[in-house]
Scaffold this motif. Sequence first.
Motif, PDB file in Angstrom:
ATOM      1  N   LEU A 340       0.859  -1.179   0.000  1.00 49.87           N
ATOM      2  CA  LEU A 340       0.000   0.000   0.000  1.00 49.87           C
ATOM      3  C   LEU A 340       0.896   1.230   0.000  1.00 49.87           C
ATOM      4  N   GLU A 341       0.806   2.030  -1.066  1.00 52.38           N
ATOM      5  CA  GLU A 341       1.616   3.243  -1.150  1.00 52.38           C
ATOM      6  C   GLU A 341       0.999   4.334  -0.280  1.00 52.38           C
ATOM      7  N   LEU A 342       1.865   5.007   0.471  1.00 52.87           N
ATOM      8  CA  LEU A 342       1.424   6.066   1.371  1.00 52.87           C
ATOM      9  C   LEU A 342       1.561   7.421   0.690  1.00 52.87           C
ATOM     10  N   PRO A 343       0.841   8.425   1.146  1.00 50.95           N
ATOM     11  CA  PRO A 343       0.905   9.748   0.510  1.00 50.95           C
ATOM     12  C   PRO A 343       2.153  10.524   0.926  1.00 50.95           C
ATOM     13  N   ALA A 344       2.390  11.649   0.247  1.00 52.54           N
ATOM     14  CA  ALA A 344       3.406  12.639   0.624  1.00 52.54           C
ATOM     15  C   ALA A 344       4.816  12.072   0.663  1.00 52.54           C
ATOM     16  N   GLY A 345       5.091  11.050  -0.174  1.00 56.19           N
ATOM     17  CA  GLY A 345       6.438  10.494  -0.204  1.00 56.19           C
ATOM     18  C   GLY A 345       6.818   9.743   1.054  1.00 56.19           C
ATOM     19  N   LEU A 346       5.827   9.225   1.778  1.00 56.59           N
ATOM     20  CA  LEU A 346       6.092   8.544   3.050  1.00 56.59           C
ATOM     21  C   LEU A 346       6.350   7.057   2.887  1.00 56.59           C
ATOM     22  N   GLY A 347       6.623   6.600   1.651  1.00 59.46           N
ATOM     23  CA  GLY A 347       6.977   5.202   1.438  1.00 59.46           C
ATOM     24  C   GLY A 347       5.763   4.332   1.230  1.00 59.46           C
ATOM     25  N   TRP A 348       5.848   3.100   1.726  1.00 57.48           N
ATOM     26  CA  TRP A 348       4.751   2.160   1.522  1.00 57.48           C
ATOM     27  C   TRP A 348       4.734   1.147   2.665  1.00 57.48           C
ATOM     28  N   LEU A 349       3.590   0.513   2.810  1.00 58.70           N
ATOM     29  CA  LEU A 349       3.434  -0.588   3.755  1.00 58.70           C
ATOM     30  C   LEU A 349       3.439  -1.885   2.969  1.00 58.70           C
ATOM     31  N   GLN A 350       4.216  -2.850   3.450  1.00 56.48           N
ATOM     32  CA  GLN A 350       4.336  -4.131   2.743  1.00 56.48           C
ATOM     33  C   GLN A 350       3.922  -5.249   3.686  1.00 56.48           C
ATOM     34  N   TRP A 351       2.916  -6.001   3.250  1.00 55.99           N
ATOM     35  CA  TRP A 351       2.462  -7.146   4.031  1.00 55.99           C
ATOM     36  C   TRP A 351       3.344  -8.343   3.710  1.00 55.99           C
ATOM     37  N   ALA A 352       3.817  -9.046   4.733  1.00 59.65           N
ATOM     38  CA  ALA A 352       4.713 -10.183   4.524  1.00 59.65           C
ATOM     39  C   ALA A 352       3.938 -11.364   3.960  1.00 59.65           C
ATOM     40  N   GLU A 353       4.609 -12.129   3.107  1.00 57.84           N
ATOM     41  CA  GLU A 353       4.009 -13.336   2.561  1.00 57.84           C
ATOM     42  C   GLU A 353       4.131 -14.462   3.580  1.00 57.84           C
ATOM     43  N   ALA A 354       3.084 -15.268   3.706  1.00 57.29           N
ATOM     44  CA  ALA A 354       3.095 -16.343   4.693  1.00 57.29           C
ATOM     45  C   ALA A 354       3.690 -17.632   4.144  1.00 57.29           C
ATOM     46  N   GLY A 355       3.977 -17.675   2.843  1.00 59.19           N
ATOM     47  CA  GLY A 355       4.668 -18.831   2.303  1.00 59.19           C
ATOM     48  C   GLY A 355       3.797 -19.759   1.492  1.00 59.19           C
ATOM     49  N   ASP A 356       2.483 -19.516   1.357  1.00 61.67           N
ATOM     50  CA  ASP A 356       1.672 -20.347   0.482  1.00 61.67           C
ATOM     51  C   ASP A 356       1.072 -19.478  -0.611  1.00 61.67           C
ATOM     52  N   SER A 357       0.352 -20.070  -1.516  1.00 63.87           N
ATOM     53  CA  SER A 357      -0.157 -19.360  -2.678  1.00 63.87           C
ATOM     54  C   SER A 357      -1.591 -18.888  -2.493  1.00 63.87           C
ATOM     55  N   PRO A 444      11.290   8.537   4.275  1.00 66.95           N
ATOM     56  CA  PRO A 444      12.459   9.410   4.123  1.00 66.95           C
ATOM     57  C   PRO A 444      13.497   9.301   5.236  1.00 66.95           C
ATOM     58  N   TRP A 445      13.209   8.562   6.312  1.00 69.08           N
ATOM     59  CA  TRP A 445      14.120   8.561   7.465  1.00 69.08           C
ATOM     60  C   TRP A 445      14.770   7.202   7.681  1.00 69.08           C
ATOM     61  N   GLU A 446      14.768   6.365   6.652  1.00 72.09           N
ATOM     62  CA  GLU A 446      15.344   5.022   6.797  1.00 72.09           C
ATOM     63  C   GLU A 446      16.828   5.070   7.143  1.00 72.09           C
ATOM     64  N   ASP A 447      17.562   6.024   6.529  1.00 65.99           N
ATOM     65  CA  ASP A 447      19.001   6.058   6.764  1.00 65.99           C
ATOM     66  C   ASP A 447      19.350   6.455   8.193  1.00 65.99           C
ATOM     67  N   LEU A 448      18.394   7.020   8.938  1.00 69.34           N
ATOM     68  CA  LEU A 448      18.636   7.405  10.325  1.00 69.34           C
ATOM     69  C   LEU A 448      18.332   6.266  11.301  1.00 69.34           C
ATOM     70  N   ALA A 449      17.812   5.162  10.787  1.00 69.44           N
ATOM     71  CA  ALA A 449      17.491   3.989  11.610  1.00 69.44           C
ATOM     72  C   ALA A 449      16.609   4.365  12.807  1.00 69.44           C
ATOM     73  N   LEU A 450      15.674   5.253  12.591  1.00 71.06           N
ATOM     74  CA  LEU A 450      14.775   5.666  13.671  1.00 71.06           C
ATOM     75  C   LEU A 450      13.684   4.628  13.901  1.00 71.06           C
ATOM     76  N   PHE A 451      13.276   3.956  12.824  1.00 71.06           N
ATOM     77  CA  PHE A 451      12.190   2.993  12.924  1.00 71.06           C
ATOM     78  C   PHE A 451      12.735   1.582  12.770  1.00 71.06           C
ATOM     79  N   ARG A 452      12.264   0.688  13.592  1.00 70.22           N
ATOM     80  CA  ARG A 452      12.846  -0.660  13.648  1.00 70.22           C
ATOM     81  C   ARG A 452      12.043  -1.664  12.820  1.00 70.22           C
ATOM     82  N   ASN A 453      10.867  -1.262  12.359  1.00 70.79           N
ATOM     83  CA  ASN A 453       9.987  -2.190  11.645  1.00 70.79           C
ATOM     84  C   ASN A 453       9.715  -3.447  12.459  1.00 70.79           C
ATOM     85  N   GLN A 454       9.565  -3.321  13.747  1.00 71.44           N
ATOM     86  CA  GLN A 454       9.256  -4.469  14.595  1.00 71.44           C
ATOM     87  C   GLN A 454       7.757  -4.690  14.573  1.00 71.44           C
TER      88      GLN A 454
END
Length: 456
Positions: A340-357, A444-454
Motif C-alpha cells: 500500500l503506497e502512502l501519501p506525501a512520499g512517506l513510502g509504503w506498507l508491505q504485508w509479509a508473505e506467509a509462504g503459500d499461494s 524518508p528517514w530510513e538512513d537514520l534507523a529511527l524505525f525498527r519495523n518491529q
Amino acid sequence: MTGRVPECLAEALRRLGPFEDCWVAFSGGADSTALLHAAARADQATGAVRAIHIDHGLHPDSPRWADRCRHICDALGVTLVVRRLNLKPVPGESLEATAREARYRALAAVLGPGDLMLTAHHQDDQAETLLLALLRGSGVHGLAAMPREAELGQGRLVRPLLDVSRATLEQYARHCGLSWIEDPSNASVRMDRNYLRNSVVPLLRSRWPGLSVTLSRSADHCAETAQLVDGLAAELMEGCTGAHPGTLGVRALGALGRSRRKAVLRLWLRRRGFALPDRRHLERILEEVIRARADADPLVAWTGCEVRRYRDDLFALDPLPPSPGALTIRRSPSGVPPVLELPAGLGWLQWAEAGDSSGEAYGSGVSATVRFGSIGQNCRPKPRSRRRTLKNLFQEAGIPRWLRPYVPLVFSGDTLIAVGGVCRCWGESEDLTPHEVPRWLGHPWEDLALFRNQTE
C-alpha cells in the motif's frame, strides 16, 4: 603566443591523465566550445566524449541556442544531450542561485560511475568567484572559490581550465575557426557576476594587470587552508557521533570550543549533502538548538535543510513534507501485490508473505485502514503486556515528536493493529497472525534507523 594557444588547452586536458567516458557541460559559448573541441581531440580520451546542454528556459531564444548547440556538436562528431529545466524561483531566493543548483542536478543525473563532467570555468571565472565571496563575507571555504575537482552524482566534476584565461580560450576558438553563441544577457550588469565582469574587474585590471592570476592564487591558498580545517573537523566529528546514523551528539559537540563546533557543523552538513547555512542560521543552531533543553523541540531551517534536536541527537533533514493530518486510506483485502503506497512520499506498507499461494498469504482476512494523527489511541506492544498510549510508545521507541504525525497507524476496523516501524498491537485474545501486520518501507528517514519495523 598564438602558435601556443591550441597546445595550451591540450596540456590542460593532458593533466587529467587517461579518462574513459567523459561529458562536457556545453553552453555553446566561446569557453565551452573551445573545451568541447579540445576534449573531442584529446589523446587520453579512451572512451566516449559527449556533451550536455542545459536549457534554462529563461530567455526566449533558448530553444534556438539548443538547436545551434546541436549543429556545433554534429560538426564535431559529438553526441549531444539537451535537458530543459523547469525552474520555479523561490521568493526571496536568487534566481541565479536557483538556476545554478538546478543545472548541477541535471549534470549529475547523466553521470554513470566513474564518468567525468568537464566544465569550462577558467581563470577569470575563478577570480570573479573569489571577489563575489569576499563581497558576501564568506569564510575560508567560500574564498577557496571553485575546486578543481569535486564529486558529482556517481562521477566527478572537473574544471581543467582554471589556469587558462578567458582571452586564451577565445584565441583558441578563433584559431580553430570555431563558431559560438553570444548570450546577450552577459552584457547586462543586473546580475552581480556580470557587474563585476563588465564594470569592476576591467577597472581593477587597469591598475593590476595580473589580477586574475593573483586572485586565483589566493583562492588556491584558501583551498589548502580549507582542507586543513576539514581535516581537523573530521577528526573532531568522530568523537561527536550521535545515537543514530548521520547525527551528532549534542553534549559532545557542546564540549568543543566555539570555532571548532562551527567547523564540525559545516563539515557535517556538507557530508549530509545540504547547502551550508549563512552566519545567522549557524549562530541560531549554536544558541537555539544545541543549548535547548533535552525535552525541547527546536528547529532551524533554511532552503533545503532543517536542523532539529531530539534528546541528545542533532538531526539534519530534508524539509518535512506536509503532514497527512487526519487522512485515512484503505487497502483492499484481496490486494496483490501486498503493498500500500502512502501519501506525501512517506513510502509504503508491505504485508509479509506467509509462504503459500492462497489469498491468506497476503492477509486477505484483513481489510487494512491506515490513519495518521490518531493520537488518542493505545496499543499492547507484546502479549500480556500492559497497554501504552501512543505517546508512551513513541517515547520508548525514541521517535522524535516532529516525526510522530507521519507514522502510519494500521487499523482493522476500529482496532489498532500496528504502529508503522514501531510495533504490532496485540488484541485481548492474541489471535492476530504475523502476516496481518505490514512493514513500513521507503520512508524518508530510513538512513537514520529511527524505525525498527518491529511488527511481530
